[in-house]
Design a protein around this motif. Sequence first.
Motif, mmCIF file in Angstrom:
data_model
loop_
_atom_site.group_PDB
_atom_site.id
_atom_site.type_symbol
_atom_site.label_atom_id
_atom_site.label_comp_id
_atom_site.label_asym_id
_atom_site.label_seq_id
_atom_site.Cartn_x
_atom_site.Cartn_y
_atom_site.Cartn_z
ATOM 1 N N PHE A 159 0.843 -1.212 0.000
ATOM 2 C CA PHE A 159 0.000 0.000 0.000
ATOM 3 C C PHE A 159 0.877 1.260 0.000
ATOM 4 C CE2 PHE A 159 -4.164 -1.574 2.348
ATOM 5 C CZ PHE A 159 -4.459 -2.380 1.258
ATOM 6 N N ARG A 162 1.908 6.187 -1.844
ATOM 7 C CA ARG A 162 1.730 7.564 -1.361
ATOM 8 C C ARG A 162 2.811 8.001 -0.384
ATOM 9 N NH1 ARG A 162 -3.983 7.252 0.907
ATOM 10 N NH2 ARG A 162 -4.165 5.992 -0.961
ATOM 11 N N ALA A 186 -1.136 -1.958 -4.580
ATOM 12 C CA ALA A 186 -2.193 -0.999 -4.894
ATOM 13 C C ALA A 186 -1.739 -0.045 -5.997
ATOM 14 C CB ALA A 186 -2.554 -0.207 -3.634
ATOM 15 N N GLY A 199 -4.873 -4.386 -6.574
ATOM 16 C CA GLY A 199 -6.140 -4.464 -5.864
ATOM 17 C C GLY A 199 -6.148 -3.468 -4.729
ATOM 18 N N GLY A 200 -7.267 -3.487 -3.981
ATOM 19 C CA GLY A 200 -7.351 -2.568 -2.863
ATOM 20 C C GLY A 200 -8.746 -2.524 -2.293
ATOM 21 N N THR A 201 -8.915 -1.654 -1.323
ATOM 22 C CA THR A 201 -10.206 -1.572 -0.642
ATOM 23 C C THR A 201 -10.860 -0.216 -0.918
ATOM 24 O OG1 THR A 201 -9.321 -0.805 1.504
ATOM 25 C CG2 THR A 201 -9.314 -3.172 1.112
ATOM 26 N N MET A 202 -10.996 0.614 0.076
ATOM 27 C CA MET A 202 -11.561 1.961 -0.108
ATOM 28 C C MET A 202 -10.900 2.885 0.903
ATOM 29 S SD MET A 202 -15.178 1.801 1.984
ATOM 30 C CE MET A 202 -16.025 0.715 0.902
ATOM 31 N N ARG A 264 -11.870 -3.885 6.527
ATOM 32 C CA ARG A 264 -10.516 -3.417 6.832
ATOM 33 C C ARG A 264 -10.539 -2.532 8.068
ATOM 34 N NH1 ARG A 264 -6.647 0.927 4.989
ATOM 35 N NH2 ARG A 264 -8.207 1.786 3.560
#
Length: 482
Positions: A159, A162, A186, A199-202, A264
Amino acid sequence: MKQFDKRNLTMVMDFYELTMSNGYFREQDRDTRVAFDVFYRKNPDGGGYSIFAGLEQIIEYIQDLHFDDDDIAYLREQKIFEEDFLEYLRNFRFEGDLYAFPEGTIMYPNEPILTIVAPLIDAQLVETAVLLQVNHQSLVATKASRIVRAAQGRAVSDFGARRAHNMDAAVYGARAAYIGGVNGTATVLSGEMFGIPVGGTMAHSWVMYYEDEYTAFKKYAETYPDGTVLLIDTYDVLKSGVPNAIRIAKEVLEPMGKRLKGVRIDSGDLAYLSKKTRKMLDEAGLTDCQIVASNSLDEYTISSLIDQGGRIDSFGVGERLITSKSEPVFGAVYKISAVKRDGVYQPRIKVSENVEKITNPGLKKVYRIYDETGKAVADLIGKYDEEIDLTKPFRYVDPVAPWRQRTFDNCTGKELQVPIFKDGKLVYKQPSLEEIRAYVKEQMKEEMWPEEQRFENPHVHYLDMTPDYYDMKMELLYEVQK
Ligand SMILES: Nc1ncnc2c1ncn2[C@@H]1O[C@H](COP(=O)(O)OP(=O)(O)OP(=O)(O)O)[C@@H](O)[C@H]1O
Ligand SMILES: O=P(O)(O)OC[C@H]1O[C@H](OP(=O)(O)OP(=O)(O)O)[C@H](O)[C@@H]1O
Ligand SMILES: O=C(O)c1cccnc1
């Protein structure tokens, strides 16, 4: 092809590479062949091994190495280079040989992981770029490997973009992390460029944009019924996040014949909250709903969360992976080891008060030695033209205790460096990223002792020498001191 990896990176070099090269040019020394070795001195985080990564980008750099008109104009403006040298640079292409460990090879301190045997200027000019690629990607691959091991089979996703130290660190860091064993990233460009699963979540912004958490979850579930992972810590994990997630599973997904994929948790006590969350989900019949944890994780926090009985199925790991926060410098160096004079490579050595910092001189070969079970028992440095016969007991020297009489019995050996460039031509068939990643896994499972993989006081892998190589080094040290 992407603009991103089509930049002319030739000038990513330290200025002294150019001032030295100009000096060699003036001295008419540019055709003298030399050897340089890349090695590092210490595994990050007190670990027992590291993973060699970044070779593919070194190959790309060397293949594309050329000074264009703007570069030459800029160098002319420095007013210290004469036109004949600038003209030489204008036509410059790498014409040397390069040998290296295949990418993904498990490596240890003080052994030559990459060697350049080339005309002097060719070898000098590539120093900075070679080192920065090895240092960055090996660091992140090694960190990823530690984090993945700490997770004990649970999935780990990168992740980190950033928080990365700019674009290349994000994009190539994801590549290195994948080599080291993470399951995906991500970072979209890394997926596009290298085929890494993305992939990833929110984000919290999704939850905060809507007037309430339930509405936010509902909108997401309706859009992505097959892969809904809800971020449940915006307001209160146990009082609001989990109950709303359960309602979504029952009221929105179940009528569509779908199951809630996961939730998450990104703040608070992750062990405590995950245990409570698991219990609530199970009581609601959502035993297959996965729990993802994130928030400044690394191998230490992940180990601790598992020790505390945290019920976490997968980890999202950002800043501490992509920056290797606990040990942010890999420290590989590039040292001259031989100079060809009258047809013979004369060894060169750098002496230091600190034994560890004395370099290994000369052209050499490095072998990995395996016992009958296929476990790697040591690495061995020999002279480049030496015959190593392991079919009978082979005497070696442990440079830490050279007086001891030691032999390898019933062992096999594999030369670790393979030819990559010959006279500037690529002679190496590059493996795919999947193959590199699988190679890392296989070595860790089949070849590396678990004792070397310990987080605390890992077994130190032996780096031995053939008697001939050891004697040559000692003689050279003696001569240099005279
Ligand atoms: N049970 C636990 N044991 C050990 N470390 C934990 C545990 N739960 C969380 N942590 C770690 O503790 C740190 C908490 O950091 P921090 O104070 O920034 O988080 P926070 O309280 O959730 O706040 P924020 O909402 O700003 O992220 C993180 O590195 C997290 O991974
Ligand atoms: O903590 P790391 O290991 O670096 O993992 C990445 C972090 O990035 C996101 O937070 P951020 O606050 O940037 O955005 P968000 O609003 O989506 O949480 C995410 O929620 C993680 O906490
Ligand atoms: O997909 C996620 O959950 C994600 C991606 C990047 C950073 N933090 C979280």
